[in-house]
Design a protein around this motif. Structure first.
Motif, PDB file in Angstrom:
ATOM      1  N   ARG A 190       0.836  -1.198   0.000  1.00 44.25           N
ATOM      2  CA  ARG A 190       0.000   0.000   0.000  1.00 44.25           C
ATOM      3  C   ARG A 190       0.874   1.252   0.000  1.00 44.25           C
ATOM      4  O   ARG A 190       1.938   1.263   0.626  1.00 44.25           O
ATOM      5  N   PRO A 191       0.434   2.321  -0.661  1.00 44.58           N
ATOM      6  CA  PRO A 191       1.222   3.558  -0.682  1.00 44.58           C
ATOM      7  C   PRO A 191       1.525   4.092   0.714  1.00 44.58           C
ATOM      8  O   PRO A 191       2.634   4.561   0.974  1.00 44.58           O
ATOM      9  N   GLU A 192       0.566   4.008   1.626  1.00 39.02           N
ATOM     10  CA  GLU A 192       0.800   4.507   2.980  1.00 39.02           C
ATOM     11  C   GLU A 192       1.812   3.631   3.727  1.00 39.02           C
ATOM     12  O   GLU A 192       2.583   4.122   4.559  1.00 39.02           O
ATOM     13  N   ALA A 193       1.850   2.336   3.410  1.00 42.81           N
ATOM     14  CA  ALA A 193       2.854   1.456   4.021  1.00 42.81           C
ATOM     15  C   ALA A 193       4.243   1.842   3.526  1.00 42.81           C
ATOM     16  O   ALA A 193       5.194   1.945   4.318  1.00 42.81           O
ATOM     17  N   TRP A 194       4.362   2.090   2.225  1.00 41.87           N
ATOM     18  CA  TRP A 194       5.651   2.487   1.659  1.00 41.87           C
ATOM     19  C   TRP A 194       6.136   3.804   2.280  1.00 41.87           C
ATOM     20  O   TRP A 194       7.301   3.956   2.611  1.00 41.87           O
ATOM     21  N   ASP A 217       5.409   4.955   5.283  1.00 39.89           N
ATOM     22  CA  ASP A 217       5.852   4.677   6.655  1.00 39.89           C
ATOM     23  C   ASP A 217       7.192   3.930   6.673  1.00 39.89           C
ATOM     24  O   ASP A 217       8.027   4.173   7.547  1.00 39.89           O
ATOM     25  N   ILE A 218       7.394   3.035   5.730  1.00 39.52           N
ATOM     26  CA  ILE A 218       8.667   2.316   5.636  1.00 39.52           C
ATOM     27  C   ILE A 218       9.796   3.318   5.435  1.00 39.52           C
ATOM     28  O   ILE A 218      10.833   3.251   6.113  1.00 39.52           O
ATOM     29  N   GLN A 219       9.599   4.262   4.547  1.00 39.40           N
ATOM     30  CA  GLN A 219      10.626   5.270   4.278  1.00 39.40           C
ATOM     31  C   GLN A 219      10.855   6.180   5.485  1.00 39.40           C
ATOM     32  O   GLN A 219      11.992   6.542   5.787  1.00 39.40           O
ATOM     33  N   GLN A 220       9.785   6.544   6.180  1.00 36.60           N
ATOM     34  CA  GLN A 220       9.913   7.442   7.326  1.00 36.60           C
ATOM     35  C   GLN A 220      10.621   6.784   8.509  1.00 36.60           C
ATOM     36  O   GLN A 220      11.283   7.464   9.292  1.00 36.60           O
ATOM     37  N   ASN A 221      10.491   5.464   8.647  1.00 40.04           N
ATOM     38  CA  ASN A 221      11.113   4.743   9.759  1.00 40.04           C
ATOM     39  C   ASN A 221      12.516   4.242   9.435  1.00 40.04           C
ATOM     40  O   ASN A 221      13.168   3.634  10.275  1.00 40.04           O
ATOM     41  N   MET A 222      12.967   4.502   8.235  1.00 40.47           N
ATOM     42  CA  MET A 222      14.244   3.989   7.760  1.00 40.47           C
ATOM     43  C   MET A 222      15.405   4.880   8.185  1.00 40.47           C
ATOM     44  O   MET A 222      15.318   6.099   8.112  1.00 40.47           O
ATOM     45  N   ASP A 256      11.894  -1.399  17.157  1.00 41.55           N
ATOM     46  CA  ASP A 256      10.682  -0.615  17.395  1.00 41.55           C
ATOM     47  C   ASP A 256      10.002  -0.224  16.084  1.00 41.55           C
ATOM     48  O   ASP A 256       8.778  -0.284  15.965  1.00 41.55           O
ATOM     49  N   ALA A 257      10.788   0.187  15.093  1.00 41.93           N
ATOM     50  CA  ALA A 257      10.226   0.563  13.797  1.00 41.93           C
ATOM     51  C   ALA A 257       9.558  -0.644  13.134  1.00 41.93           C
ATOM     52  O   ALA A 257       8.460  -0.527  12.575  1.00 41.93           O
ATOM     53  N   LEU A 258      10.210  -1.802  13.206  1.00 40.21           N
ATOM     54  CA  LEU A 258       9.616  -3.017  12.627  1.00 40.21           C
ATOM     55  C   LEU A 258       8.313  -3.378  13.323  1.00 40.21           C
ATOM     56  O   LEU A 258       7.326  -3.734  12.668  1.00 40.21           O
ATOM     57  N   TYR A 308       0.626  -2.550   9.432  1.00 41.07           N
ATOM     58  CA  TYR A 308       0.480  -3.220   8.128  1.00 41.07           C
ATOM     59  C   TYR A 308       0.824  -4.702   8.290  1.00 41.07           C
ATOM     60  O   TYR A 308       1.927  -5.135   7.948  1.00 41.07           O
ATOM     61  N   PRO A 309      -0.111  -5.493   8.797  1.00 42.69           N
ATOM     62  CA  PRO A 309       0.174  -6.912   9.064  1.00 42.69           C
ATOM     63  C   PRO A 309       0.644  -7.677   7.818  1.00 42.69           C
ATOM     64  O   PRO A 309       1.389  -8.640   7.935  1.00 42.69           O
ATOM     65  N   GLU A 310       0.251  -7.213   6.653  1.00 40.91           N
ATOM     66  CA  GLU A 310       0.663  -7.895   5.422  1.00 40.91           C
ATOM     67  C   GLU A 310       2.175  -7.814   5.201  1.00 40.91           C
ATOM     68  O   GLU A 310       2.755  -8.628   4.487  1.00 40.91           O
TER      69      GLU A 310
END
Length: 180
Positions: A16-20, A22-27, A101-103, A110-112
């Motif tokens: 999902r775009p929102e998952a991507w 959040d992934i970038q923000q927590n990286m 924590d980020a993971l 995003y359980p998927e």
């Protein structure tokens, strides 16, 4: 750079775009020069965005054994049992990393992503296990077996590191180098 990570994640399921986002923000992005070591923290997950790393296991050895080579696009995780393994850059490298924590936050939101995470960790585990398979081969067959999965990085590896990884003497590796 991040496009490669996104593509890697998408091969394991919809993203999902929102998952991507959040992934970038927590990286966290870590840059290493050639020869620099990457500190490992238990529970972290990393994506090698650019470069080549070698992984050492110093446990009960007078000289640490190289147990893995990682190249651009590969993922690795740090668990309790392997946090003492250290990683060293063979060439300038960029690592994208997420702490525990980020993971946890990403898995909650995003359980998927858990399926993608598990698949990427399994790929790392298989890369580590590959060395044991090489070491079960007769010494003369180890180099040809090594060359196939590492053909895209072999030109960047030192022969002494390949000999260490394959548990061969350097002189024997040089002897069979052109025969394989």
């Amino acid at each position: 750079m991040n496009h490669n990570l996104k593509t890697t994640l998408q091969t394991h399921g919809a993203l999902r775009p929102e998952a991507w986002q959040d992934i970038q923000q927590n990286m966290q992005t870590i840059s290493l020069g050639a020869g620099d070591s990457l500190p490992r923290t238990e529970g972290s997950f990393s994506f090698l965005a650019q470069g080549i790393l070698k992984e050492y296991d110093p446990e009960q050895r007078s000289r640490p054994a190289i147990i893995n080579f990682l190249s651009t696009g590969q993922c690795f995780t740090t668990r309790r049992h392997n946090q003492r393994h250290y990683l060293k850059a063979i060439q300038p490298s960029t690592i994208n990393q997420w702490n525990r924590d980020a993971l946890h936050q990403l898995h909650q939101s995003y359980p998927e992503l858990k399926n993608s995470y598990d698949a990427l960790c399994a790929g790392y585990d298989l890369a580590i296990a590959r060395r044991a398979i090489f070491l079960e081969l007769p010494p003369r067959q180890r180099l040809p077996a090594f060359r196939e999965p590492h053909r895209h990085i072999i030109a960047y590896l030192k022969k002494k590191d390949i000999a260490n990884y394959l548990n061969l003497s350097y002189s024997y590796l040089l002897h069979i180098w052109n025969d394989s």
